[in-house]
Design a protein around this motif. Structure first.
Motif, PDB file in Angstrom:
ATOM      1  N   HIS A   1       0.823  -1.206   0.000  1.00  0.00           N
ATOM      2  CA  HIS A   1       0.000   0.000   0.000  1.00  0.00           C
ATOM      3  C   HIS A   1       0.859   1.259   0.000  1.00  0.00           C
ATOM      4  CE1 HIS A   1       1.047   0.162   4.153  1.00  0.00           C
ATOM      5  NE2 HIS A   1       0.217  -0.791   4.527  1.00  0.00           N
ATOM      6  N   GLY A   2       2.169   1.114   0.035  1.00  0.00           N
ATOM      7  CA  GLY A   2       3.048   2.265  -0.072  1.00  0.00           C
ATOM      8  C   GLY A   2       3.078   3.143   1.148  1.00  0.00           C
ATOM      9  N   MET A   3       2.710   2.600   2.302  1.00  0.00           N
ATOM     10  CA  MET A   3       2.663   3.380   3.537  1.00  0.00           C
ATOM     11  C   MET A   3       3.849   3.010   4.411  1.00  0.00           C
ATOM     12  SD  MET A   3      -0.210   5.090   3.183  1.00  0.00           S
ATOM     13  CE  MET A   3      -1.062   5.489   4.683  1.00  0.00           C
ATOM     14  N   LEU A   4       4.762   3.945   4.628  1.00  0.00           N
ATOM     15  CA  LEU A   4       5.936   3.667   5.441  1.00  0.00           C
ATOM     16  C   LEU A   4       5.584   3.530   6.909  1.00  0.00           C
ATOM     17  CD1 LEU A   4       8.969   3.447   6.017  1.00  0.00           C
ATOM     18  CD2 LEU A   4       9.081   5.957   5.912  1.00  0.00           C
ATOM     19  N   PHE A   5       4.769   4.458   7.422  1.00  0.00           N
ATOM     20  CA  PHE A   5       4.476   4.465   8.848  1.00  0.00           C
ATOM     21  C   PHE A   5       3.118   3.841   9.144  1.00  0.00           C
ATOM     22  CE2 PHE A   5       7.467   8.077   8.492  1.00  0.00           C
ATOM     23  CZ  PHE A   5       8.421   7.642   9.402  1.00  0.00           C
ATOM     24  N   ALA A   6       2.995   3.305  10.349  1.00  0.00           N
ATOM     25  CA  ALA A   6       1.719   2.783  10.814  1.00  0.00           C
ATOM     26  C   ALA A   6       0.697   3.916  10.911  1.00  0.00           C
ATOM     27  CB  ALA A   6       1.905   2.123  12.187  1.00  0.00           C
ATOM     28  N   PRO A   7      -0.588   3.583  10.896  1.00  0.00           N
ATOM     29  CA  PRO A   7      -1.610   4.633  10.998  1.00  0.00           C
ATOM     30  C   PRO A   7      -1.459   5.438  12.284  1.00  0.00           C
ATOM     31  CG  PRO A   7      -2.591   2.550  10.339  1.00  0.00           C
ATOM     32  CD  PRO A   7      -1.184   2.250  10.721  1.00  0.00           C
ATOM     33  N   GLY A   8      -1.822   6.717  12.195  1.00  0.00           N
ATOM     34  CA  GLY A   8      -1.822   7.572  13.367  1.00  0.00           C
ATOM     35  C   GLY A   8      -0.434   8.022  13.786  1.00  0.00           C
ATOM     36  N   TYR A   9      -0.356   8.602  14.966  1.00  0.00           N
ATOM     37  CA  TYR A   9       0.909   9.045  15.536  1.00  0.00           C
ATOM     38  C   TYR A   9       0.695   9.228  17.026  1.00  0.00           C
ATOM     39  CZ  TYR A   9      -1.272  13.698  15.442  1.00  0.00           C
ATOM     40  OH  TYR A   9      -2.133  14.757  15.626  1.00  0.00           O
ATOM     41  N   HIS A  10       1.798   9.266  17.775  1.00  0.00           N
ATOM     42  CA  HIS A  10       1.722   9.504  19.212  1.00  0.00           C
ATOM     43  C   HIS A  10       2.249  10.897  19.502  1.00  0.00           C
ATOM     44  CE1 HIS A  10       1.956   8.654  23.534  1.00  0.00           C
ATOM     45  NE2 HIS A  10       3.108   9.292  23.508  1.00  0.00           N
ATOM     46  N   ASP A  11       1.501  11.680  20.271  1.00  0.00           N
ATOM     47  CA  ASP A  11       1.987  13.008  20.638  1.00  0.00           C
ATOM     48  C   ASP A  11       2.012  13.159  22.149  1.00  0.00           C
ATOM     49  OD1 ASP A  11      -0.414  14.860  21.678  1.00  0.00           O
ATOM     50  OD2 ASP A  11      -1.199  13.531  20.113  1.00  0.00           O
ATOM     51  N   SER A  12       3.046  13.827  22.651  1.00  0.00           N
ATOM     52  CA  SER A  12       3.126  14.229  24.045  1.00  0.00           C
ATOM     53  C   SER A  12       3.090  15.749  24.085  1.00  0.00           C
ATOM     54  CB  SER A  12       4.423  13.737  24.692  1.00  0.00           C
ATOM     55  OG  SER A  12       4.443  12.332  24.752  1.00  0.00           O
TER      56      SER A  12
END
Length: 369
Positions: free
Chosen positions: A164-175
Motif C-alpha cells: 500500500h506504499g505506507m511507510l508508517f503505521a496509521p496515526g501518531y503519538h503526541d506528548s
C-alpha cells in the motif's frame, strides 16, 4: 471514545498513555494553537527500515543510529515541515531503526490541525519509501484495506504491508509539553534513545514482559530480574499514609533503615501505594539499590520501563510485578487492591514490616531503653 488522561513519567514529564494504534489524542486540547509536541511514529509492522544501531566502542554510551538512505530522506522531510507550515518550528529529530522521535513547536495559531501537518510529512516519506524500497515512483493507494491488512502479495515479499506504499503505521503519538523542565527532559530522552536500545539488546531477558509468572499461589505479569525473588534478604516496605510530624519522622527513619539494609545486599519490596513508600522507592533507585515494585496495572505490548526504572531494569536491580491484567483506563486504586498489594508485599518478603518492629525503631532512635 474513552479519555486518555496524561500520566507523569518520572524523568520525562507528563505523557499520554501509549497505545498500539497511536490514534488517541489528548481530549479537549487545541491542536491548532501554540504548543510544543514530542511526536513518535513507528514504521508499519515495526520494520527496521530507517537505520542501523552502531557503536563507536563496546560501551553502550557510544551507541548511535546510522540512518539508511530512507532514514536520511525521512529526516529531510521532517526538517522541511516549516517550508509547508511556517507556523511550525523543528526543535529535534532522532531516527531509530523502526521509529522516529521529533519535537515540533507550533509558534502561533495554525489554520489546520496538527494531524494535517503530520499527514503531509507522511506523504513525503511515502514517496521516498516507494522509490527507495518498493522500486516504484508511481503513486500507490494511501489507505489500508479492511482491518489494516493487505493481500497475499505483501506476505510473499517478506513484509507486513509493503504494497500500500505506507511507510508508517496509521496515526501518531503526541506528548504535549507544557510543564516546567519537560522540554529539556524530552531533549535528553530523545538523544538517549540509541543508548537505551543498545542496553535492551544487550539484556533482552530483562526487558521481556512475562504474563504468567507463578509465585506461590499467585500469577503475575512481570518485567525485570526475576532472580530478585530468590534473594535471601527481602524487606517489606510499608509506610503509613498521613502527613503528621510523627509519621514524617518515622518515614525518614524507615528510609535510613532500608538504605542501610539495602547497602548490605537486601532487596526492598514495595507496593508503592503511600507517599512514603513512593519516596523510598524513588530514593532506592537513586542509590542503585535492588527493588521489587508491585503495580496495580499490568504491562502493554512493547512496554519499556520509564526514566530511572529503565537503567535499574537493565542493570538487574529491578523487578516490576502486576497481579492484575493491563488496562487502558486511568483508575483510582481501591481499598481492597491496596490491602491486596500490602499482603502480596508481605508474602514476597522474608522480613515483614510489623508494628512491633516500628515501635522498636522509634524507641531505639529516641534513646529509650
Amino acid at each position: 471514545m474513552k479519555s486518555n488522561p496524561a500520566i507523569y513519567v518520572e524523568g520525562v514529564g507528563w505523557r499520554r498513555e501509549r497505545v498500539a494504534s497511536l490514534l488517541r489524542r489528548l481530549k479537549g486540547h487545541d491542536y491548532q494553537g501554540r504548543c510544543i509536541y514530542m511526536i513518535t511514529l513507528c514504521t508499519e509492522g515495526r520494520q527496521p527500515l530507517l537505520g542501523r544501531l552502531m557503536r563507536r566502542t563496546a560501551a553502550v554510551a557510544s551507541a548511535y543510529v546510522e540512518p539508511t538512505e530512507l532514514g536520511s530522506e525521512v529526516e529531510r522531510c521532517w526538517r522541511e515541515i516549516p517550508k509547508h507550515y511556517p507556523e511550525v518550528s523543528v526543535l529535534a529529530f532522532q531516527v531509530m531503526p523502526d521509529h522516529i522521535h521529533g519535537i515540533l513547536f507550533v509558534t502561533h495559531e495554525m489554520a489546520v490541525h496538527l494531524g494535517k501537518v503530520i499527514n503531509g510529512f507522511k506523504v513525503g516519506c511515502n514517496r521516498a519509501y516507494r522509490r527507495l524500497v518498493l522500486g516504484s515512483s508511481e503513486a500507490m493507494p494511501q489507505k489500508q484495506g479492511q482491518n489494516g491488512r493487505c493481500g497475499e502479495g505483501a506476505k510473499q515479499r517478506g513484509c507486513k504491508h509493503p504494497e500500500h506504499g505506507m511507510l508508517f503505521a496509521p496515526g501518531y503519538h503526541d506528548s504535549v509539553l507544557r510543564g516546567k523542565g519537560q522540554l529539556e527532559n524530552m531533549f535528553r530522552y530523545i538523544a538517549d534513545n540509541p543508548r537505551r536500545l543498545a542496553m535492551k539488546r544487550d539484556n533482552p531477558q530483562l526487558f521481556r514482559v512475562v504474563n504468567s509468572l507463578k509465585v506461590g499461589e499467585r500469577t503475575f505479569s512481570a518485567i525485570g530480574n526475576q532472580w530478585l525473588l530468590e534473594h535471601p534478604i527481602r524487606l517489606q516496605v510499608r509506610c503509613h499514609n498521613n502527613k503528621t510530624p510523627e509519621n514524617l519522622r518515622l518515614i525518614a527513619l524507615q528510609k535510613e533503615y532500608f538504605f542501610a539494609r539495602g547497602r548490605e545486599g537486601g532487596v526492598l519490596v514495595s507496593p508503592c501505594i503511600s507517599a512514603g513508600e513512593k519516596e523510598i522507592a524513588r530514593a532506592a533507585l537513586e542509590e542503585k539499590l535492588p527493588l521489587i515494585v508491585l503495580l496495580e496495572n499490568g504491562f502493554p505490548p512493547l512496554y519499556k520501563p520509564p526514566g530511572k526504572y529503565f537503567d535499574a531494569c537493565c542493570e538487574g536491580r529491578l523487578l516490576m510485578l502486576a497481579p492484575w491484567a493491563y488496562h487502558h483506563e486511568r483508575r483510582i486504586i481501591s481499598r481492597e487492591q491496596c490491602q491486596a498489594l500490602n499482603s502480596i508485599s508481605a508474602a514476597l518478603s522474608n522480613e515483614v514490616w510489623t508494628t512491633a518492629f516500628e515501635q522498636e525503631l522509634l524507641r531505639y532512635t529516641s534513646g529509650e531503653e
